[in-house]
Design a protein around this motif. Structure first.
Motif, PDB file in Angstrom:
ATOM      1  N   ASN A   1     -56.695  -4.889   7.921  1.00 31.65           N
ATOM      2  CA  ASN A   1     -55.889  -4.017   8.796  1.00 31.65           C
ATOM      3  C   ASN A   1     -55.103  -4.847   9.809  1.00 31.65           C
ATOM      4  O   ASN A   1     -55.537  -5.925  10.218  1.00 31.65           O
ATOM      5  CB  ASN A   1     -56.783  -3.068   9.612  1.00 31.65           C
ATOM      6  CG  ASN A   1     -57.237  -1.866   8.803  1.00 31.65           C
ATOM      7  OD1 ASN A   1     -58.043  -2.001   7.897  1.00 31.65           O
ATOM      8  ND2 ASN A   1     -56.714  -0.688   9.148  1.00 31.65           N
TER       9      ASN A   1
ATOM     10  N   HIS B   1     -52.478   8.370  11.857  1.00 33.12           N
ATOM     11  CA  HIS B   1     -53.237   9.383  11.097  1.00 33.12           C
ATOM     12  C   HIS B   1     -54.721   9.233  11.373  1.00 33.12           C
ATOM     13  O   HIS B   1     -55.150   8.279  12.016  1.00 33.12           O
ATOM     14  CB  HIS B   1     -52.906   9.316   9.610  1.00 33.12           C
ATOM     15  CG  HIS B   1     -53.359   8.073   8.912  1.00 33.12           C
ATOM     16  ND1 HIS B   1     -52.827   6.832   9.169  1.00 33.12           N
ATOM     17  CD2 HIS B   1     -54.305   7.878   7.960  1.00 33.12           C
ATOM     18  CE1 HIS B   1     -53.416   5.938   8.394  1.00 33.12           C
ATOM     19  NE2 HIS B   1     -54.322   6.546   7.659  1.00 33.12           N
TER      20      HIS B   1
ATOM     21  N   ASP C   1     -60.252   3.772  10.051  1.00 35.53           N
ATOM     22  CA  ASP C   1     -59.753   2.400  10.247  1.00 35.53           C
ATOM     23  C   ASP C   1     -58.484   2.375  11.104  1.00 35.53           C
ATOM     24  O   ASP C   1     -57.967   1.310  11.417  1.00 35.53           O
ATOM     25  CB  ASP C   1     -59.539   1.680   8.903  1.00 35.53           C
ATOM     26  CG  ASP C   1     -58.468   2.318   8.034  1.00 35.53           C
ATOM     27  OD1 ASP C   1     -58.490   3.553   7.854  1.00 35.53           O
ATOM     28  OD2 ASP C   1     -57.589   1.583   7.533  1.00 35.53           O
ATOM     29  N   HIS C   2     -58.014   3.552  11.513  1.00 39.06           N
ATOM     30  CA  HIS C   2     -56.821   3.642  12.369  1.00 39.06           C
ATOM     31  C   HIS C   2     -57.127   4.188  13.761  1.00 39.06           C
ATOM     32  O   HIS C   2     -56.395   3.923  14.703  1.00 39.06           O
ATOM     33  CB  HIS C   2     -55.740   4.498  11.687  1.00 39.06           C
ATOM     34  CG  HIS C   2     -55.271   3.883  10.400  1.00 39.06           C
ATOM     35  ND1 HIS C   2     -54.064   3.249  10.279  1.00 39.06           N
ATOM     36  CD2 HIS C   2     -55.899   3.750   9.207  1.00 39.06           C
ATOM     37  CE1 HIS C   2     -53.944   2.771   9.046  1.00 39.06           C
ATOM     38  NE2 HIS C   2     -55.057   3.053   8.375  1.00 39.06           N
TER      39      HIS C   2
ATOM     40  N   ASP D   1     -50.109   3.997   7.083  1.00 32.10           N
ATOM     41  CA  ASP D   1     -50.394   3.852   5.648  1.00 32.10           C
ATOM     42  C   ASP D   1     -49.378   4.612   4.801  1.00 32.10           C
ATOM     43  O   ASP D   1     -49.716   5.147   3.742  1.00 32.10           O
ATOM     44  CB  ASP D   1     -51.809   4.363   5.326  1.00 32.10           C
ATOM     45  CG  ASP D   1     -52.898   3.452   5.872  1.00 32.10           C
ATOM     46  OD1 ASP D   1     -52.573   2.383   6.423  1.00 32.10           O
ATOM     47  OD2 ASP D   1     -54.082   3.833   5.754  1.00 32.10           O
TER      48      ASP D   1
ATOM     49  N   HIS E   1     -51.611  -2.466   6.916  1.00 33.52           N
ATOM     50  CA  HIS E   1     -52.505  -3.247   6.049  1.00 33.52           C
ATOM     51  C   HIS E   1     -51.800  -4.446   5.441  1.00 33.52           C
ATOM     52  O   HIS E   1     -50.602  -4.403   5.155  1.00 33.52           O
ATOM     53  CB  HIS E   1     -53.066  -2.379   4.904  1.00 33.52           C
ATOM     54  CG  HIS E   1     -54.069  -1.363   5.345  1.00 33.52           C
ATOM     55  ND1 HIS E   1     -55.407  -1.651   5.495  1.00 33.52           N
ATOM     56  CD2 HIS E   1     -53.925  -0.054   5.655  1.00 33.52           C
ATOM     57  CE1 HIS E   1     -56.042  -0.554   5.885  1.00 33.52           C
ATOM     58  NE2 HIS E   1     -55.169   0.429   5.994  1.00 33.52           N
TER      59      HIS E   1
HETATM   60 FE    FE Z   1     -55.711   2.536   6.468  1.00 34.24          FE
END
Ligand code: FE
Ligand code: ZN
Length: 251
Positions: free
Chosen positions: A13, A53, A57-58, A126, A164
């Motif tokens: 990331n 979003h 992981d965000h 993403d 990413h």
């Molecule tokens: Fe992601």
């Protein structure tokens, strides 16, 4: 305008750090640890958090960051976002570190997915990746195609700050779609050199994506031919995009 620095997180990331006059904002802080370390190292206070979003992981780092700083949190209205103070649908203009930022609705990867644009730079989470695009977890191919078309309509020199480091893998797929694309061959070499030197392959520019990213090339004869071979229902851009995206899922 602000300066933009990458904060690598997890396996692949990027959390984007925006800096201006001693103040900072971050885009998609999935992990608070490297963000806090970097801000303390630079002696900066966190003013704003921008979320594209709802995936962990965000946004996973928001609550820990809010324990350190009283930051405003921008995020999609239709998704569950920790500590959100400003709910956005796309179409708004917000102010981040004194800079006007255009909010774009780019559904596809998720239904509320947002992108944030300033002159010369786009933070797209993403949605668009280097030589690729996000998986369709919630949206339809038509929605993602429209979202990518909106992004492609921005100026060519716009730098694409995606979330990413997927470019090398995406390029392998892009080459399978268009083995003869000379721009793609040039990009493969350029990205390999960057990665060998431990440098990020992003940002790219929209100009570069338009000539190398198969998901922005649904009108190209070679891409259409490949999509038809894969079983695309017709040669419409959405059908071509859907067939290529489908192939990528199992690549
Ligand atoms: Fe992601
Ligand atoms: Zn995601």
């Amino acid at each position: 305008m602000f300066d933009i620095l990458p904060i690598p997180a997890f396996k692949d990331n990027y959390i984007w750090l925006l800096l201006r006059d001693g103040h900072a904002a971050v885009v998609d802080p999935g992990d608070p640890v490297p963000v806090i370390a970097r801000l303390e190292e630079l002696g900066l206070s966190l003013e704003s958090i921008l979320i594209t979003h709802h995936h962990a992981d965000h946004q996973g780092g928001i609550s820990a960051l809010l324990e350190h700083w009283e930051a405003e949190v921008f995020g999609p209205e239709n998704e569950s976002i920790t500590g959100r103070t400003q709910a956005l649908l796309g179409g708004e203009v917000i102010t981040v570190l004194g800079q006007a930022v255009q909010v774009m609705a780019v559904p596809g990867h998720t239904l509320g997915h947002l992108a944030y644009a300033v002159p010369g730079a786009l933070f797209c989470g993403d949605t668009l990746f280097g030589a690729g695009c996000g998986r369709l977890f919630e949206g339809s191919p038509a929605q993602m195609y429209d979202s990518l078309s909106k992004i492609a309509a921005l100026p060519d020199e716009t730098r694409v700050y995606c979330a990413h480091e997927y470019t090398e893998m995406n390029l392998r797929f892009a080459l399978a779609v268009e083995p003869e694309n000379q721009d793609l061959l040039v990009r493969v070499k350029r990205v390999a050199a960057l990665r060998d030197a431990d440098q990020p392959s992003v940002p790219s520019t929209l100009a570069e994506e338009k000539v190398t990213n198969p998901f922005l090339r649904s009108a190209e004869p070679v891409v259409i031919a490949k999509a038809l071979e894969l079983g695309a229902v017709d040669r419409s851009p959405v059908a071509v995009f859907a067939a290529i995206r489908q192939w990528r899922n199992g690549f």
